[in-house]
Write an enzyme that holds these catalytic residues in place. Structure first.
Site: not given
Ligand SMILES: Cc1cc2nc3c(=O)[nH]c(=O)nc-3n(C[C@H](O)[C@H](O)[C@H](O)COP(=O)(O)O)c2cc1C
Ligand SMILES: CCCCCCC(=O)C(=O)O
Length: 366
Positions: A108, A132, A158, A233, A255, A257, A290-291, A311
């Site tokens: 990330s 982003y 993303t 994404k 996705s 997210h 969801g995996v 994730g």
């Molecule tokens: C704590 C956390 C932070 C995340 N930060 C980002 C991020 O910085 N950029 C991004 O594209 N997705 C981010 N995501 C989304 C993940 O890339 C991913 O799409 C998601 O976790 C998938 O679902 P799962 O947690 O059920 O596997 C984040 C998810 C979590 C749980």
């Molecule tokens: C200021 C940082 C915010 C990070 C956001 C990352 C993200 O995508 C998430 O789901 O959390």
């Protein structure tokens, strides 16, 4: 980590270790009423496997090739922010864990470790860089240059975040406890800060750079800046997959997210077939959200994903045991996938096809 047999065990342990801290709530929660967050997991329980009998499964082969890279199995780590809050090993830990089990690691741009440090300390891992589209488009160029200079193999943009999702339950907890999530530093943005030592400055800057007017033209511009494959994404609609292709992307990650952005969306598992049907072989189609088991991976592959990301599952491992914990989660899921392939009569990834699964209720699926 004895006694932890499934990702659910790791989640429970991670919650104990975190003592239900605000940090855990940040990792765990989804957006708003968490309808999507719950749906993402539940939908996998609606899809069932139809095994083939008496197939030679004495050698199960999980190898796969993606953007020219050999991967030992079709599962990688989704990009997520703040790994050093989960464990001191941080992003270097998760990147190493990925390398140890042959998974792709998506870093990330909101990592607490710089792109450069992750590249130096996890040289044997296949790394992709997530970003982003930022208001100051110079950041896009800077990140791409750094990805290329540090041997990242793809750029993931993303596209589902014109603003950050609203984690109602986390904010409720902050209100009730009178505490808020600790501010952290995001070193990748230091070159753009007037005072890089001011932690709050880095977080404020990120929020100020969230671009709510980004368009497919910006994706096209990014594609033109780099020779690396660009992946969009956050896709849930076939038209958007086609737009990604028209903008020059080489792949999409289907996705929502992990239910952290728009609530009440469909799940990637449900929309995968319609996206596969509309883009065919023109794009590499991947998915996350969801995996949490090898069974889930099998089902996503059966519905047309070529590669799957996790994730939170890996974050639970990281919280419990740093690099080793993240690796153990990956190995657990890898072993589950191997068993699922063996027991379902699919000795090779290419054998996992649409006719290996059935929806419990066959109506109204996309
Ligand atoms: C704590 C956390 C932070 C995340 N930060 C980002 C991020 O910085 N950029 C991004 O594209 N997705 C981010 N995501 C989304 C993940 O890339 C991913 O799409 C998601 O976790 C998938 O679902 P799962 O947690 O059920 O596997 C984040 C998810 C979590 C749980
Ligand atoms: C200021 C940082 C915010 C990070 C956001 C990352 C993200 O995508 C998430 O789901 O959390």
């Amino acid at each position: 980590m004895n006694g932890l047999f499934t990702v659910a065990d790791f989640k429970k342990k991670a919650e104990e270790v975190s003592k239900d801290s605000l940090l855990f709530t940040y990792f765990k929660h989804g957006a708003e009423k968490e309808i999507t967050l719950k749906h993402n997991e539940n939908i996998f329980r609606e899809l069932y496997i139809l095994p083939k009998c008496l197939v030679d499964v004495s050698n199960v082969n999980m190898n796969t090739k993606i953007f020219g890279c050999e991967a030992k199995w079709p599962v990688g780590i989704s990009p997520s922010a703040n790994h050093k809050q989960a464990h001191n090993d941080g992003e270097i830990g998760t990147a190493k864990a990925a390398g140890n089990v042959g998974s792709i690691f998506i870093l990330s741009s909101f990592s607490m470790t710089s792109f450069e440090d992750v590249a130096v300390h996890a040289p044997n891992t296949i790394k992709w860089l997530q970003m982003y589209i930022y208001k100051d488009r110079n950041i896009n160029r800077n990140f791409i240059n750094r990805a290329e200079a540090n041997d990242f193999k793809a750029i993931v943009i993303t596209v589902d975040s014109p603003q950050f999702g609203y984690q109602t339950l986390r904010f409720q907890k902050e209100y009730e406890t009178g505490k808020s999530l600790e501010t952290v530093d995001y070193p990748n943005f230091s070159p753009f800060l007037e005072n890089p030592d001011d932690m709050h400055a880095s977080e404020d800057y990120i929020f100020s750079q969230t671009s709510s007017n980004a368009s497919w033209k910006d994706v096209e511009d990014i594609v033109k800046m780099t020779t690396l494959p660009v992946i969009a994404k956050g896709i849930l609609r076939p038209e958007d997959a086609l737009r990604a292709k028209a903008a020059g992307c080489k792949g999409v990650i289907v996705s929502n997210h992990g239910g952290r952005q728009l609530d009440c969306t469909l799940s990637p598992l449900e929309v995968l077939p319609s996206i596969v049907e509309s883009v065919g072989n023109d794009l590499v189609i991947m998915m996350d959200s969801g995996v949490y088991s090898g069974y889930d991976v099998f089902k996503a592959l059966a519905l047309g994903a070529q590669y799957v990301f996790m994730g939170r599952a890996v974050l639970w491992g990281l919280i419990v045991g740093g690099t080793e914990g993240a690796e153990k989660v990956l190995t657990t899921v890898k072993n589950e996938l191997e068993r699922t392939m063996c027991l379902s009569g699919c000795p090779d990834i290419s054998n996992i096809t649409r006719n290996c699964v059935r929806w419990r209720y066959a109506t109204s699926r996309l």
